[in-house]
Design a protein around this motif. Sequence first.
Motif, mmCIF file in Angstrom:
data_model
loop_
_atom_site.group_PDB
_atom_site.id
_atom_site.type_symbol
_atom_site.label_atom_id
_atom_site.label_comp_id
_atom_site.label_asym_id
_atom_site.label_seq_id
_atom_site.Cartn_x
_atom_site.Cartn_y
_atom_site.Cartn_z
ATOM 1 N N THR A 1 46.044 52.050 33.172
ATOM 2 C CA THR A 1 45.136 51.403 34.117
ATOM 3 C C THR A 1 45.957 50.645 35.139
ATOM 4 O O THR A 1 46.974 50.028 34.798
ATOM 5 N N HIS B 1 50.562 49.880 31.149
ATOM 6 C CA HIS B 1 49.734 49.811 32.351
ATOM 7 C C HIS B 1 50.582 49.497 33.580
ATOM 8 O O HIS B 1 51.673 48.924 33.469
ATOM 9 N N GLU C 1 42.419 48.976 39.724
ATOM 10 C CA GLU C 1 41.144 49.315 39.092
ATOM 11 C C GLU C 1 40.534 48.084 38.425
ATOM 12 O O GLU C 1 39.322 47.902 38.419
ATOM 13 N N VAL C 2 41.401 47.269 37.845
ATOM 14 C CA VAL C 2 40.990 46.056 37.141
ATOM 15 C C VAL C 2 41.753 44.879 37.729
ATOM 16 O O VAL C 2 42.969 44.957 37.928
ATOM 17 N N LYS D 1 35.183 46.832 41.742
ATOM 18 C CA LYS D 1 36.231 46.623 40.737
ATOM 19 C C LYS D 1 35.665 45.925 39.496
ATOM 20 O O LYS D 1 34.587 45.335 39.515
ATOM 21 N N ILE D 2 36.447 45.980 38.425
ATOM 22 C CA ILE D 2 36.187 45.154 37.257
ATOM 23 C C ILE D 2 37.013 43.882 37.414
ATOM 24 O O ILE D 2 38.232 43.940 37.616
ATOM 25 N N GLN E 1 30.003 49.564 30.722
ATOM 26 C CA GLN E 1 31.216 50.348 30.940
ATOM 27 C C GLN E 1 32.399 49.429 31.235
ATOM 28 O O GLN E 1 33.517 49.652 30.747
ATOM 29 N N ALA E 2 32.160 48.402 32.026
ATOM 30 C CA ALA E 2 33.222 47.448 32.318
ATOM 31 C C ALA E 2 33.677 46.739 31.046
ATOM 32 O O ALA E 2 34.881 46.533 30.821
ATOM 33 N N GLN F 1 33.554 47.940 28.054
ATOM 34 C CA GLN F 1 34.317 48.884 27.236
ATOM 35 C C GLN F 1 35.757 48.984 27.738
ATOM 36 O O GLN F 1 36.708 49.048 26.941
ATOM 37 N N THR F 2 35.927 48.994 29.043
ATOM 38 C CA THR F 2 37.279 48.994 29.610
ATOM 39 C C THR F 2 38.056 47.761 29.162
ATOM 40 O O THR F 2 39.232 47.849 28.790
ATOM 41 N N ASP G 1 39.184 48.023 25.589
ATOM 42 C CA ASP G 1 40.384 48.848 25.470
ATOM 43 C C ASP G 1 41.635 48.052 25.833
ATOM 44 O O ASP G 1 42.680 48.187 25.173
ATOM 45 N N LEU G 2 41.541 47.227 26.863
ATOM 46 C CA LEU G 2 42.688 46.391 27.240
ATOM 47 C C LEU G 2 42.981 45.354 26.157
ATOM 48 O O LEU G 2 44.149 45.076 25.854
#
Length: 198
Positions: free
Chosen positions: A2, A25, A45-46, A70-71, A142-143, A145-146, A149-150
Motif C-alpha cells: 500500500t 509498504h 492510497e492511505v 483517500k482513506i 472497506q476502509a 478492512q484496509t 490489514d495494516l
Amino acid sequence: MTTIAVLGNGRVGGNLATSLALAGHEVTVADRAPGEAGAAARTAEVVINATPGAGSLERLAALREELRGKILVDVSNATTDGPDGLPADLLYPGSSLAEQLQEALPETRVVKTLNTMLFPVMTAPAALTEAPTVFLSGEDPQAKQTVRDLLADLGWHPEWITDLGGIRTARATEAAILFVPHVIRSTGFTPFAISIAR
C-alpha cells in the motif's frame, strides 16, 4: 503493498512509518514544510494523521482536494495540555477529532484507531504482558478492512481488534486519553494500552 503518507514526523509518525516500511509498504513521511503534506497525500492510497491533535483539523481541512477519495487513518487525540505538558481536557467535548475531520472532509473515508495506547504499543502490541485492544471507528467498511490489514502488519492479532461502529464512536476512544496523564504520573512512562477483558 500500500502507498502510505504519514503526516507528522514525531515519535508517533516516525514509529509508524518505520514499521509500515519494514512490512513492505511504500511510505512517505511529510513534516510541516509548506506543500509537503499535500504532495504526499496526493500520491498515497492511505494517509495517516499523526500530527498534534490540537492543530490537525485545520491542517487536514486545508488538504480537502488532496484527500478526496483517500482513506484517512486518524491516530491523534485533540486535547488541551496541563502545566506539565500532559493532556488535561478534550478539545472537542461532546464530539471528537475524528468526527470533526469526517465533517470537514466528506469525500474522505476517516478511520479512527491506535489512539488508546502509548506510541510504542502501536507497532509492538505483543510486547505487553497482557493482550491489548485496538479499536476501529468509521463509516466505510472497506476502509476499515484496509486498516485491519495494516494493523495486522503492525503485529495486531485479529482477536485484539474491536470494531466499535461508526465515526461517532471515536468520541469514546478519544476520551480515553484522559486516563493517560494519571497513569503516567502513577507508574511512569511505561508502554500500556487499554484492553477489553472477557
